[in-house]
Design a protein around this motif. Structure first.
Motif, PDB file in Angstrom:
ATOM      1  N   CYS A  96       0.863  -1.140   0.208  1.00  0.00           N
ATOM      2  CA  CYS A  96      -0.404   0.220  -0.209  1.00  0.00           C
ATOM      3  C   CYS A  96       0.732   0.772  -0.030  1.00  0.00           C
ATOM      4  O   CYS A  96       0.256   1.943   0.577  1.00  0.00           O
ATOM      5  CB  CYS A  96      -1.343  -0.490   1.095  1.00  0.00           C
ATOM      6  SG  CYS A  96      -2.323  -1.540   1.085  1.00  0.00           S
ATOM      7  N   CYS A  97       2.461   1.082  -0.314  1.00  0.00           N
ATOM      8  CA  CYS A  97       2.768   2.197  -0.401  1.00  0.00           C
ATOM      9  C   CYS A  97       3.706   2.494  -1.990  1.00  0.00           C
ATOM     10  O   CYS A  97       4.370   1.834  -2.497  1.00  0.00           O
ATOM     11  CB  CYS A  97       4.684   2.171   0.033  1.00  0.00           C
ATOM     12  SG  CYS A  97       3.526   2.070   1.983  1.00  0.00           S
ATOM     13  N   PRO A  98       2.157   2.534  -3.165  1.00  0.00           N
ATOM     14  CA  PRO A  98       3.002   3.063  -4.445  1.00  0.00           C
ATOM     15  C   PRO A  98       4.360   3.555  -4.375  1.00  0.00           C
ATOM     16  O   PRO A  98       5.130   3.558  -5.758  1.00  0.00           O
ATOM     17  CB  PRO A  98       1.885   3.625  -5.002  1.00  0.00           C
ATOM     18  CG  PRO A  98       0.824   4.483  -4.220  1.00  0.00           C
ATOM     19  CD  PRO A  98       1.453   3.647  -2.444  1.00  0.00           C
ATOM     20  N   LEU A  99       4.872   4.601  -3.364  1.00  0.00           N
ATOM     21  CA  LEU A  99       5.698   5.206  -3.903  1.00  0.00           C
ATOM     22  C   LEU A  99       6.404   5.699  -2.733  1.00  0.00           C
ATOM     23  O   LEU A  99       7.620   6.154  -3.462  1.00  0.00           O
ATOM     24  CB  LEU A  99       5.585   7.321  -3.633  1.00  0.00           C
ATOM     25  CG  LEU A  99       4.454   7.847  -4.223  1.00  0.00           C
ATOM     26  CD1 LEU A  99       4.400   8.964  -3.955  1.00  0.00           C
ATOM     27  CD2 LEU A  99       4.654   7.548  -5.831  1.00  0.00           C
ATOM     28  N   ILE A 100       6.610   4.035  -2.503  1.00  0.00           N
ATOM     29  CA  ILE A 100       7.864   3.444  -1.545  1.00  0.00           C
ATOM     30  C   ILE A 100       9.501   3.490  -2.268  1.00  0.00           C
ATOM     31  O   ILE A 100       9.258   2.990  -3.281  1.00  0.00           O
ATOM     32  CB  ILE A 100       8.148   2.472  -0.886  1.00  0.00           C
ATOM     33  CG1 ILE A 100       8.772   1.734   0.541  1.00  0.00           C
ATOM     34  CG2 ILE A 100       8.007   0.757  -2.064  1.00  0.00           C
ATOM     35  CD1 ILE A 100       8.448   3.385   1.969  1.00  0.00           C
ATOM     36  N   GLU A 101      10.958   4.016  -1.390  1.00  0.00           N
ATOM     37  CA  GLU A 101      11.919   4.002  -2.296  1.00  0.00           C
ATOM     38  C   GLU A 101      12.737   3.656  -1.180  1.00  0.00           C
ATOM     39  O   GLU A 101      14.016   2.832  -2.217  1.00  0.00           O
ATOM     40  CB  GLU A 101      12.272   5.833  -2.548  1.00  0.00           C
ATOM     41  CG  GLU A 101      11.646   6.129  -4.206  1.00  0.00           C
ATOM     42  CD  GLU A 101      12.052   7.822  -3.406  1.00  0.00           C
ATOM     43  OE1 GLU A 101      13.027   8.152  -3.474  1.00  0.00           O
ATOM     44  OE2 GLU A 101      10.751   8.836  -4.660  1.00  0.00           O
ATOM     45  N   HIS A 102      12.971   3.119  -0.309  1.00  0.00           N
ATOM     46  CA  HIS A 102      13.389   2.756   0.623  1.00  0.00           C
ATOM     47  C   HIS A 102      13.185   1.806   1.704  1.00  0.00           C
ATOM     48  O   HIS A 102      11.951   2.219   2.668  1.00  0.00           O
ATOM     49  CB  HIS A 102      14.587   3.671   0.999  1.00  0.00           C
ATOM     50  CG  HIS A 102      15.007   5.056   0.695  1.00  0.00           C
ATOM     51  ND1 HIS A 102      16.228   5.221  -0.462  1.00  0.00           N
ATOM     52  CD2 HIS A 102      15.046   6.229   0.062  1.00  0.00           C
ATOM     53  CE1 HIS A 102      16.420   5.641  -0.814  1.00  0.00           C
ATOM     54  NE2 HIS A 102      15.406   6.360  -0.860  1.00  0.00           N
ATOM     55  N   ILE A 103      13.007   0.499   1.980  1.00  0.00           N
ATOM     56  CA  ILE A 103      12.609  -0.264   2.854  1.00  0.00           C
ATOM     57  C   ILE A 103      13.346  -1.026   3.981  1.00  0.00           C
ATOM     58  O   ILE A 103      14.723  -1.389   2.844  1.00  0.00           O
ATOM     59  CB  ILE A 103      11.784  -0.920   2.331  1.00  0.00           C
ATOM     60  CG1 ILE A 103      11.026  -0.737   1.809  1.00  0.00           C
ATOM     61  CG2 ILE A 103      11.301  -1.855   3.415  1.00  0.00           C
ATOM     62  CD1 ILE A 103      10.370  -1.501   0.533  1.00  0.00           C
ATOM     63  N   THR A 104      13.549  -1.021   5.493  1.00  0.00           N
ATOM     64  CA  THR A 104      14.436  -0.820   5.875  1.00  0.00           C
ATOM     65  C   THR A 104      13.989  -2.439   6.628  1.00  0.00           C
ATOM     66  O   THR A 104      13.221  -1.957   8.030  1.00  0.00           O
ATOM     67  CB  THR A 104      15.405  -0.401   6.736  1.00  0.00           C
ATOM     68  OG1 THR A 104      17.061   0.829   5.242  1.00  0.00           O
ATOM     69  CG2 THR A 104      16.602  -0.911   7.801  1.00  0.00           C
TER      70      THR A 104
END
Length: 551
Positions: A201-209
């Motif tokens: 549900c995060c279509p603009l997500i760029e960085h995931i930790t």
């Protein structure tokens, strides 16, 4: 009086100036003038930490409760002021280490709501303790309120510590449509698919930790009775067109299909011998791959052979605590950075990378892998850090000579461990030829036994010919007595002072013309050694002393 031009700048610029200062210095500007006081009063980057209020332990219970009330009042009063004056909050960071959340969860709920209503863009919540593998740990977790997701301006969310994301949060109708950065450390999730649902549900997500997150396994009739937690086992990241960076720790299976992914860091964690799965083959735009603690599977020469055709743009490659085959061959026209740290089994590494500019190796001085650069850039620098026992110093020269060609070795950092006295053997080293040259020798730690000083110095200078030598001024790692001995040994330059007196070949340092001394805080200033040493504090944890050798 000179006209104050800075104070007349627009408030947005003054806020930008404050954002570039350390927090303490930014706060001190409030006493400069009325303008700066107002600037600090409306500064939209808010950071609260209970450790700044609580002070040191132990302390009377009454003082502790008073400080807790003061902290709660201070945070609430600040947030209410921003809401009442319709001021935007760009960043809100809350760190709680000393206070029990059992008595503060409602306050934290209120603060999260106020920040969300003030257009917060960056929200960081750092709480003590992660979920333990028992029911007690679940009760200590702070339950994240669903109102957080109503902050449509939120583009960065960092959650660390004992925080629980319940199912009600994930079923909410509004999701993170603006979120670009998501970082979860030690967070407890409602179920195995919870994080996948959240990320989708995060279509603009760029960085995931995601680091060491756990999953709650419900027990009993819908309650927490008999519930248990365990580490997340798998994660899939699909359909995220903007995703650029992923950092995963503590998850055994990772599947990513993201064409824009440029950087991936993976450490399975948990049981190092448990099998892991890493499927990122569709991320052909990958620029950086960093792998930690891959022990259950040996990284073979074939693995490297397949790697670079899969990821034709790969520029940075790092391995830490991984199991390798004895011989590996790395061939890439794009690779610029390579690091091998504490990788077991390695005996031979052949590198054909004409654009490589930085190579790092960290390991045990007893192991002596041959590392050859078949084609190398004129800018290539190899930096090596090794832990070595005093009794293995006789192998140091061979270790250095195993880097081919030798002129690529830029720096060698050593942690030299104290030997067992009963095993001490101070054999004389024979100087047969001039040792290999290196740009810099960094002595991070040396034995404190004074009887070892002379053989230690002679072993080092018989193994390499450095242009500069640095020693730590941290008394735990390097004593002042050794620093003085090292300098005096260099300055004497007499045959009877070293092990070469019995041989036909003199040690190279007998040809020293001068030794220039500097410290890390005065790198461009040559100072008298005794004057400099006497002027330094007894304990200098951040500083080192350097000797530049002139032949």
């Amino acid at each position: 009086m000179e006209h104050d031009l800075i104070s007349n700048l627009p408030k947005t610029i003054l806020h930008d100036i404050l954002s570039r200062l350390p927090e303490k210095d930014a706060a001190r500007t409030s006493v400069l003038s009325k303008v700066w006081a107002e600037t600090w009063f409306t500064f939209p980057i808010l950071s609260f930490s209970d450790t700044k209020i609580i002070g040191t332990f132990p302390q009377p219970q009454g003082d502790f409760l008073r400080k807790r009330r003061n902290f709660v009042d201070h945070v609430k009063r600040t947030l209410l002021r921003f809401c009442d004056q319709d001021l935007a909050i760009k960043e809100f960071k809350l760190i709680i280490n000393c206070f029990d959340l059992q008595y503060m969860s409602r306050d934290v709920d209120c603060w999260m709501k106020l920040a969300s209503e003030s257009g917060v863009g960056v929200l960081e919540l750092c709480l003590p303790d992660g979920p333990e593998q028992d029911e007690e740990g679940q009760d200590r977790c702070y339950i994240l309120p669903t109102g957080i997701i109503e902050a449509k301006s939120l583009y960065k969310l960092v959650l660390m510590g004992g925080i629980r994301v319940d199912q009600a949060f994930l079923n909410h109708s509004v999701k993170f449509f603006s979120l670009r950065v998501l970082s979860l450390w030690l967070v407890l999730l409602g179920d195995e698919q919870a994080i996948e649902h959240l990320i989708s549900c995060c279509p603009l997500i760029e960085h995931i930790t995601l680091k060491c997150c756990s999953v709650l396994h419900q027990g009993g009739a819908g309650g927490l009775v008999g519930s248990q937690t365990s580490r997340m086992h798998s994660i899939r990241m699909l359909g995220l067109p903007k995703l650029k960076e992923v950092d995963i720790q503590g998850i055994q299976e990772v599947i990513i299909d993201a064409p824009s992914l440029e950087y991936f860091c993976f450490c399975p964690g948990g049981d190092l011998n448990a099998p892991f799965k890493m499927d990122i083959d569709k991320c052909r735009n990958l620029r950086g791959l960093h792998l930690w603690s891959l022990k259950s599977t040996t990284i073979t020469d074939k693995w490297f052979l397949d790697l670079f055709p899969k990821f034709p743009f790969l520029e940075s490659l790092k391995f830490v605590n991984c199991t390798m085959s004895e011989t590996i061959n790395i061939s890439s026209a794009k690779l610029k950075l390579l690091e091998l740290s504490n990788c077991s089994n390695l005996k031979e590494v052949n590198i054909d990378a004409p654009n490589l500019v930085s190579c790092g190796y960290c390991g045990d001085g007893a192991s002596k892998p041959v590392i050859s650069f078949l084609k190398s850039s004129s800018q290539l620098e190899v930096n090596v850090l090794i832990h070595i026992d005093f009794m293995d110093l006789g192998n140091l020269r061979e270790f250095i000579q195993n880097f081919k060609p030798q002129n690529v070795l830029a720096s060698l950092s050593l942690f030299i461990h104290q030997p067992i006295v009963d095993e001490l053997n101070l054999d004389v080293l024979q100087v047969l030829s001039t040792p290999p040259s290196i740009k810099h020798l960094d002595l991070r730690a040396v034995p404190k036994n004074k009887t070892l000083y002379l053989p230690l110095v002679n072993s080092l200078l018989s193994s390499c010919c450095p242009a500069t030598i640095s020693l730590s001024l941290h008394s735990f790692f390097c004593s002042r007595a050794f620093i003085e001995f090292f300098y005096e040994t260099l300055m004497r330059r007499k045959e009877e002072e070293c092990f070469c007196s019995s041989g036909h070949t003199k040690c190279w340092w007998h040809d020293l013309k001068d030794v220039k001394v500097s410290t890390s805080t005065k790198t461009n200033e040559n100072v008298d050694f005794k004057t400099m040493l006497d002027a330094l504090p007894t304990f200098s944890p951040q500083e080192n002393i350097s000797f530049r050798l002139e032949l």
